[in-house]
Design a protein around this motif. Structure first.
Motif, PDB file in Angstrom:
ATOM      1  N   GLY A  21       0.803  -1.213   0.000  1.00 10.52           N
ATOM      2  CA  GLY A  21       0.000   0.000   0.000  1.00 10.52           C
ATOM      3  C   GLY A  21       0.835   1.261   0.000  1.00 10.52           C
ATOM      4  O   GLY A  21       0.308   2.360   0.075  1.00 10.52           O
ATOM      5  N   GLN A  22       2.167   1.070  -0.098  1.00 11.97           N
ATOM      6  CA  GLN A  22       3.054   2.235  -0.186  1.00 11.97           C
ATOM      7  C   GLN A  22       3.515   2.393  -1.628  1.00 11.97           C
ATOM      8  O   GLN A  22       3.870   1.416  -2.287  1.00 11.97           O
ATOM      9  N   CYS A  23       3.529   3.636  -2.085  1.00 15.29           N
ATOM     10  CA  CYS A  23       3.971   3.911  -3.441  1.00 15.29           C
ATOM     11  C   CYS A  23       5.468   3.595  -3.577  1.00 15.29           C
ATOM     12  O   CYS A  23       6.266   4.018  -2.744  1.00 15.29           O
ATOM     13  N   GLU A  24       5.828   2.851  -4.625  1.00 16.23           N
ATOM     14  CA  GLU A  24       7.231   2.475  -4.826  1.00 16.23           C
ATOM     15  C   GLU A  24       8.075   3.662  -5.265  1.00 16.23           C
ATOM     16  O   GLU A  24       9.292   3.629  -5.183  1.00 16.23           O
ATOM     17  N   SER A  25       7.410   4.688  -5.761  1.00 17.81           N
ATOM     18  CA  SER A  25       8.163   5.824  -6.260  1.00 17.81           C
ATOM     19  C   SER A  25       8.337   6.924  -5.219  1.00 17.81           C
ATOM     20  O   SER A  25       9.453   7.350  -4.946  1.00 17.81           O
ATOM     21  N   CYS A  26       7.234   7.359  -4.591  1.00 17.12           N
ATOM     22  CA  CYS A  26       7.348   8.488  -3.657  1.00 17.12           C
ATOM     23  C   CYS A  26       7.166   8.076  -2.193  1.00 17.12           C
ATOM     24  O   CYS A  26       7.408   8.871  -1.294  1.00 17.12           O
ATOM     25  N   GLY A  27       6.753   6.806  -1.956  1.00 18.44           N
ATOM     26  CA  GLY A  27       6.611   6.332  -0.585  1.00 18.44           C
ATOM     27  C   GLY A  27       5.304   6.734   0.079  1.00 18.44           C
ATOM     28  O   GLY A  27       5.072   6.389   1.233  1.00 18.44           O
ATOM     29  N   ASP A  28       4.468   7.445  -0.649  1.00 19.79           N
ATOM     30  CA  ASP A  28       3.162   7.834  -0.126  1.00 19.79           C
ATOM     31  C   ASP A  28       2.236   6.633   0.003  1.00 19.79           C
ATOM     32  O   ASP A  28       2.475   5.593  -0.603  1.00 19.79           O
ATOM     33  N   ILE A  75      -0.836   4.534  -0.974  1.00 19.94           N
ATOM     34  CA  ILE A  75      -1.573   4.407  -2.233  1.00 19.94           C
ATOM     35  C   ILE A  75      -3.068   4.638  -2.014  1.00 19.94           C
ATOM     36  O   ILE A  75      -3.744   5.227  -2.845  1.00 19.94           O
ATOM     37  N   GLY A  76      -3.584   4.207  -0.899  1.00 16.31           N
ATOM     38  CA  GLY A  76      -5.004   4.417  -0.610  1.00 16.31           C
ATOM     39  C   GLY A  76      -5.792   3.132  -0.783  1.00 16.31           C
ATOM     40  O   GLY A  76      -5.649   2.447  -1.792  1.00 16.31           O
ATOM     41  N   ALA A 101      -1.463  -2.649  -7.432  1.00 19.13           N
ATOM     42  CA  ALA A 101      -0.909  -1.331  -7.721  1.00 19.13           C
ATOM     43  C   ALA A 101       0.349  -1.106  -6.881  1.00 19.13           C
ATOM     44  O   ALA A 101       0.353  -1.364  -5.678  1.00 19.13           O
ATOM     45  N   SER A 102       1.436  -0.660  -7.532  1.00 17.19           N
ATOM     46  CA  SER A 102       2.656  -0.407  -6.781  1.00 17.19           C
ATOM     47  C   SER A 102       3.001   1.078  -6.779  1.00 17.19           C
ATOM     48  O   SER A 102       3.977   1.491  -6.184  1.00 17.19           O
ATOM     49  N   LEU A 103       2.178   1.868  -7.465  1.00 15.58           N
ATOM     50  CA  LEU A 103       2.392   3.310  -7.493  1.00 15.58           C
ATOM     51  C   LEU A 103       1.114   4.020  -7.055  1.00 15.58           C
ATOM     52  O   LEU A 103       0.013   3.540  -7.320  1.00 15.58           O
ATOM     53  N   CYS A 104       1.260   5.161  -6.399  1.00 17.55           N
ATOM     54  CA  CYS A 104       0.085   5.953  -6.059  1.00 17.55           C
ATOM     55  C   CYS A 104      -0.453   6.579  -7.341  1.00 17.55           C
ATOM     56  O   CYS A 104       0.222   6.585  -8.378  1.00 17.55           O
ATOM     57  N   ILE A 105      -1.653   7.115  -7.265  1.00 13.47           N
ATOM     58  CA  ILE A 105      -2.308   7.604  -8.479  1.00 13.47           C
ATOM     59  C   ILE A 105      -1.511   8.746  -9.132  1.00 13.47           C
ATOM     60  O   ILE A 105      -1.395   8.809 -10.351  1.00 13.47           O
ATOM     61  N   GLN A 106      -0.911   9.602  -8.315  1.00 10.75           N
ATOM     62  CA  GLN A 106      -0.119  10.715  -8.875  1.00 10.75           C
ATOM     63  C   GLN A 106       1.079  10.199  -9.666  1.00 10.75           C
ATOM     64  O   GLN A 106       1.336  10.635 -10.786  1.00 10.75           O
ATOM     65  N   CYS A 107       1.825   9.260  -9.052  1.00  9.44           N
ATOM     66  CA  CYS A 107       3.008   8.728  -9.727  1.00  9.44           C
ATOM     67  C   CYS A 107       2.615   7.950 -10.980  1.00  9.44           C
ATOM     68  O   CYS A 107       3.293   8.002 -11.992  1.00  9.44           O
ATOM     69  N   LYS A 108       1.499   7.226 -10.871  1.00  4.83           N
ATOM     70  CA  LYS A 108       1.017   6.460 -12.012  1.00  4.83           C
ATOM     71  C   LYS A 108       0.685   7.394 -13.177  1.00  4.83           C
ATOM     72  O   LYS A 108       1.056   7.138 -14.320  1.00  4.83           O
ATOM     73  N   GLU A 153       1.822  10.404 -13.649  1.00  5.95           N
ATOM     74  CA  GLU A 153       3.074  10.978 -14.148  1.00  5.95           C
ATOM     75  C   GLU A 153       3.774  10.019 -15.091  1.00  5.95           C
ATOM     76  O   GLU A 153       4.280  10.408 -16.132  1.00  5.95           O
ATOM     77  N   GLN A 154       3.781   8.738 -14.667  1.00  6.23           N
ATOM     78  CA  GLN A 154       4.459   7.718 -15.460  1.00  6.23           C
ATOM     79  C   GLN A 154       3.790   7.555 -16.826  1.00  6.23           C
ATOM     80  O   GLN A 154       4.441   7.319 -17.824  1.00  6.23           O
ATOM     81  N   GLU A 155       2.446   7.694 -16.834  1.00  6.86           N
ATOM     82  CA  GLU A 155       1.711   7.464 -18.070  1.00  6.86           C
ATOM     83  C   GLU A 155       1.568   8.717 -18.914  1.00  6.86           C
ATOM     84  O   GLU A 155       1.081   8.663 -20.030  1.00  6.86           O
ATOM     85  N   ASP A 156       1.986   9.850 -18.368  1.00  5.30           N
ATOM     86  CA  ASP A 156       1.876  11.101 -19.103  1.00  5.30           C
ATOM     87  C   ASP A 156       2.761  11.046 -20.344  1.00  5.30           C
ATOM     88  O   ASP A 156       3.979  10.888 -20.238  1.00  5.30           O
ATOM     89  N   PRO A 157       2.164  11.172 -21.541  1.00  2.28           N
ATOM     90  CA  PRO A 157       2.971  11.057 -22.769  1.00  2.28           C
ATOM     91  C   PRO A 157       4.084  12.095 -22.858  1.00  2.28           C
ATOM     92  O   PRO A 157       5.093  11.876 -23.526  1.00  2.28           O
ATOM     93  N   ARG A 158       3.929  13.219 -22.163  1.00  3.21           N
ATOM     94  CA  ARG A 158       4.972  14.243 -22.201  1.00  3.21           C
ATOM     95  C   ARG A 158       6.285  13.733 -21.607  1.00  3.21           C
ATOM     96  O   ARG A 158       7.361  14.191 -21.960  1.00  3.21           O
ATOM     97  N   ASN A 159       6.178  12.740 -20.679  1.00  4.88           N
ATOM     98  CA  ASN A 159       7.381  12.211 -20.052  1.00  4.88           C
ATOM     99  C   ASN A 159       8.265  11.443 -21.029  1.00  4.88           C
ATOM    100  O   ASN A 159       9.459  11.306 -20.844  1.00  4.88           O
TER     101      ASN A 159
END
Ligand SMILES: [Zn+2]
Length: 119
Positions: free
Chosen positions: A81-88, A90-91, A101-108, A110-116
């Motif tokens: 339940g902890q985000c692997e990226s920011c440690g927050d 997950i909910g 889920a291994s990432l919180c919604i924000q990190c997820k 961000e990861q999926e944002d095509p701009r990245n």
């Protein structure tokens, strides 16, 4: 995450795991009985097709199984339940929808944002 939630996820994960393991046992015995019933070349060919389909499904099961094992070991460690990226956290509601889920919604997001991908 409270003890009730932890229990819920643990039993969910163990149930999913046993479903997959039962399925793969069935798959193996089906494969075996199919082989024993071989008659001619045409049947061998059609059997090969259906087998490769089963094996594909099987591959996907294996990757789910891997995710289940990973989630279970996190449960043991207390990091489930902890985000692997920011440690927050997950909910719980997100985890109920996506127990692996291994990432919180924000990190997820961000990861999926095509701009990245441009970086
Ligand atoms: Zn995060």
């Amino acid at each position: 995450m409270n003890a009730t939630d932890l229990k819920y996820f643990k039993s969910y994960l163990l149930e999913q795991k046993s479903n997959i393991l039962n399925k793969s046992t069935e798959f193996r015995s089906e494969q075996l009985s199919a082989k024993q019933g071989l008659i001619d070349e045409a049947e061998v060919a059609s059997l090969d097709n259906s087998l490769s389909l089963s094996i594909q499904l099987h591959e996907r099961d294996r990757s789910v199984l891997y995710q289940i094992e990973k989630a279970l070991s996190k449960l043991e460690e207390g990091s489930y339940g902890q985000c692997e990226s920011c440690g927050d956290t997950i909910g719980v509601s997100r985890l109920k929808a996506r127990p692996f889920a291994s990432l919180c919604i924000q990190c997820k997001e961000e990861q999926e944002d095509p701009r990245n991908y441009l970086n």
